[in-house]
Design an enzyme around this catalytic site. Structure first.
Site, PDB file in Angstrom:
ATOM      1  N   LYS A 169      -0.019   4.159  -0.407  1.00  0.00           N
ATOM      2  CA  LYS A 169      -0.773   5.325   0.111  1.00  0.00           C
ATOM      3  C   LYS A 169      -0.595   6.504  -0.838  1.00  0.00           C
ATOM      4  CE  LYS A 169      -0.079   3.407   4.652  1.00  0.00           C
ATOM      5  NZ  LYS A 169      -0.246   3.552   6.060  1.00  0.00           N
ATOM      6  N   GLU A 195      -7.117   4.453   7.451  1.00  0.00           N
ATOM      7  CA  GLU A 195      -6.992   5.897   7.150  1.00  0.00           C
ATOM      8  C   GLU A 195      -8.265   6.425   6.500  1.00  0.00           C
ATOM      9  OE1 GLU A 195      -3.248   5.481   5.147  1.00  0.00           O
ATOM     10  OE2 GLU A 195      -2.351   4.976   7.082  1.00  0.00           O
ATOM     11  N   ASN A 246       0.868  -1.181   0.000  1.00  0.00           N
ATOM     12  CA  ASN A 246       0.000   0.000   0.000  1.00  0.00           C
ATOM     13  C   ASN A 246       0.902   1.227   0.000  1.00  0.00           C
ATOM     14  OD1 ASN A 246      -1.918   1.961   0.355  1.00  0.00           O
ATOM     15  ND2 ASN A 246      -2.455   1.376   2.460  1.00  0.00           N
ATOM     16  N   HIS A 292      -9.603   0.882   4.453  1.00  0.00           N
ATOM     17  CA  HIS A 292      -8.347   1.078   5.185  1.00  0.00           C
ATOM     18  C   HIS A 292      -8.608   2.001   6.382  1.00  0.00           C
ATOM     19  CE1 HIS A 292      -4.275   2.395   6.126  1.00  0.00           C
ATOM     20  NE2 HIS A 292      -3.885   1.270   5.567  1.00  0.00           N
ATOM     21  N   GLY A 294       1.925   1.837  10.712  1.00  0.00           N
ATOM     22  CA  GLY A 294       2.881   2.940  10.604  1.00  0.00           C
ATOM     23  C   GLY A 294       3.540   3.317  11.914  1.00  0.00           C
ATOM     24  N   SER A 331       2.947  -2.619  10.423  1.00  0.00           N
ATOM     25  CA  SER A 331       4.392  -2.634  10.677  1.00  0.00           C
ATOM     26  C   SER A 331       5.060  -3.958  10.299  1.00  0.00           C
ATOM     27  CB  SER A 331       4.686  -2.252  12.138  1.00  0.00           C
ATOM     28  OG  SER A 331       4.233  -0.928  12.383  1.00  0.00           O
ATOM     29  N   GLU A 362      -5.959  -5.312  10.302  1.00  0.00           N
ATOM     30  CA  GLU A 362      -4.919  -4.309  10.523  1.00  0.00           C
ATOM     31  C   GLU A 362      -5.219  -3.542  11.815  1.00  0.00           C
ATOM     32  OE1 GLU A 362      -2.741  -3.088   6.810  1.00  0.00           O
ATOM     33  OE2 GLU A 362      -4.611  -1.977   6.695  1.00  0.00           O
TER      34      GLU A 362
HETATM   35  C1  PEP Z   1      -1.030  -0.076   5.979  1.00  0.00           C
HETATM   36  O1  PEP Z   1      -1.007   1.099   5.668  1.00  0.00           O
HETATM   37  O2  PEP Z   1      -1.958  -0.812   5.585  1.00  0.00           O
HETATM   38  C2  PEP Z   1       0.035  -0.575   6.823  1.00  0.00           C
HETATM   39  C3  PEP Z   1      -0.079  -1.776   7.316  1.00  0.00           C
HETATM   40  O3  PEP Z   1       1.089   0.273   7.037  1.00  0.00           O
HETATM   41  P1  PEP Z   1       2.498  -0.132   7.732  1.00  0.00           P
HETATM   42  O4  PEP Z   1       2.947  -1.426   7.107  1.00  0.00           O
HETATM   43  O5  PEP Z   1       3.406   1.011   7.391  1.00  0.00           O
HETATM   44  O6  PEP Z   1       2.246  -0.278   9.179  1.00  0.00           O
END
Ligand code: PEP
Length: 289
Positions: free
Chosen positions: A37, A124, A35, A122, A201, A241, A195
């Site tokens: 983003k 976000e 992703n 997601h 993040g 992460s 998630e």
């Molecule tokens: C994500 O944005 O779906 C995500 C898991 O980000 P990160 O891997 O940076 O934690």
């Protein structure tokens, strides 16, 4: 032949069902999603695609579904320049194919660009853009009905986890999505991404036990509310992460079928994540139960 066996011999029908479920569990193909983003430019995409093209991939990686969620303006371009075994995915879409919805993109537009996958829900989108369980469920349903494959994201916040509400929150999120799916066939085109918001993040990855506990809960919920067959065949992936280092332990968990990766998908580390399941690193779901 199969039907008459199932109808006339209950003992055999149970055996048949079990064998079918075992096969479904064993054939859950690894799914690795990136992703990006709202990151990238044509130059950065060219650089990243070159890195991915230069990567060495084991057999299990080449058999996996690998997709990268990229900004919608670059969807078609990215899809063309990615290595052949990796496809682009949209990061969002609306629940209509056209109309007065300024700023939105539709499943038919995504498909028209030759793209087959979309990420919906997601955290976000939920947190920064106020998307509700209901809207996300409608979007998932509409995208599936319009021939797209969907990665539907769910996850609890830190506050919700600390208040002991994790399973409740996840159940509501997955229930909304399950309730909106119109055709049992559509489940084949759905991947659920767990998630935890507190892991996205932050560099704070869920432990393999925490992730497995949730994935097992989701699979059990799907078995009781949708069907045993869907629960065994659907891919439930983990995001939060994930790195080239922690992915290998996570993927060994019975109910973790892959990853959704933010930060590390913009780096060469993504190749290690695509290669997380080198031969022998992961037994079949059945052996592991
Ligand atoms: C994500 O944005 O779906 C995500 C898991 O980000 P990160 O891997 O940076 O934690």
């Amino acid at each position: 032949m199969t039907l008459s066996l199932r109808n006339s011999r209950p003992g055999l029908s149970v055996l048949f069902e079990n064998e079918k479920l075992v096969n479904e569990a064993m054939t859950r193909r690894l799914f690795v999603g990136g992703n990006w983003k709202m990151n990238g430019s044509k130059a950065k995409i060219a650089e990243m695609c070159q890195v991915l093209k230069n990567g060495h991939y084991g057999a299990s990686a080449r058999d996996a579904d690998v997709v990268i969620g990229c900004p919608s303006v670059y969807l078609e371009h990215t899809n063309q320049v990615l290595p052949k075994f990796i496809s682009a995915a949209a990061q969002n879409c609306y629940k209509a194919n056209c109309g007065a919805f300024t700023g939105e993109i539709s499943p038919s537009m995504i498909a028209d660009c030759g793209v087959k996958w979309v990420i919906i829900g997601h955290s976000e989108r939920r947190q920064l853009f106020g998307e509700t369980d209901k809207l996300i469920a409608e979007k998932v349903s509409f995208a599936l009905s319009n021939e797209l494959k969907v990665v539907a994201c769910i996850g609890e916040t830190l506050q919700e986890r600390e208040a002991g509400k994790t399973f409740d929150i996840l159940m509501h999120q997955v229930q909304a999505i399950a309730g909106a799916i119109k055709d049992t066939e559509h489940w084949k085109n759905l991947v659920v991404a767990y998630e935890p918001v507190w892991a996205i993040g932050t560099g704070k990855v869920a432990t393999k036990e925490q992730a497995q506990e949730v994935h097992a809960f989701l699979r059990k919920w799907l078995a009781s509310k949708v069907s045993e067959s869907v629960s065994q065949s659907i891919r439930i992936i983990y995001g939060g992460s994930v790195t080239g280092d922690n992915c290998r332990d996570l993927i060994k968990q019975t109910d973790i079928d892959g990853f959704l990766v933010g930060g590390a998908s913009l780096k060469p580390d993504f190749i290690k994540i695509i290669n997380c399941q080198s031969e022998g690193s992961r037994g079949s779901s059945v052996e592991r139960q």
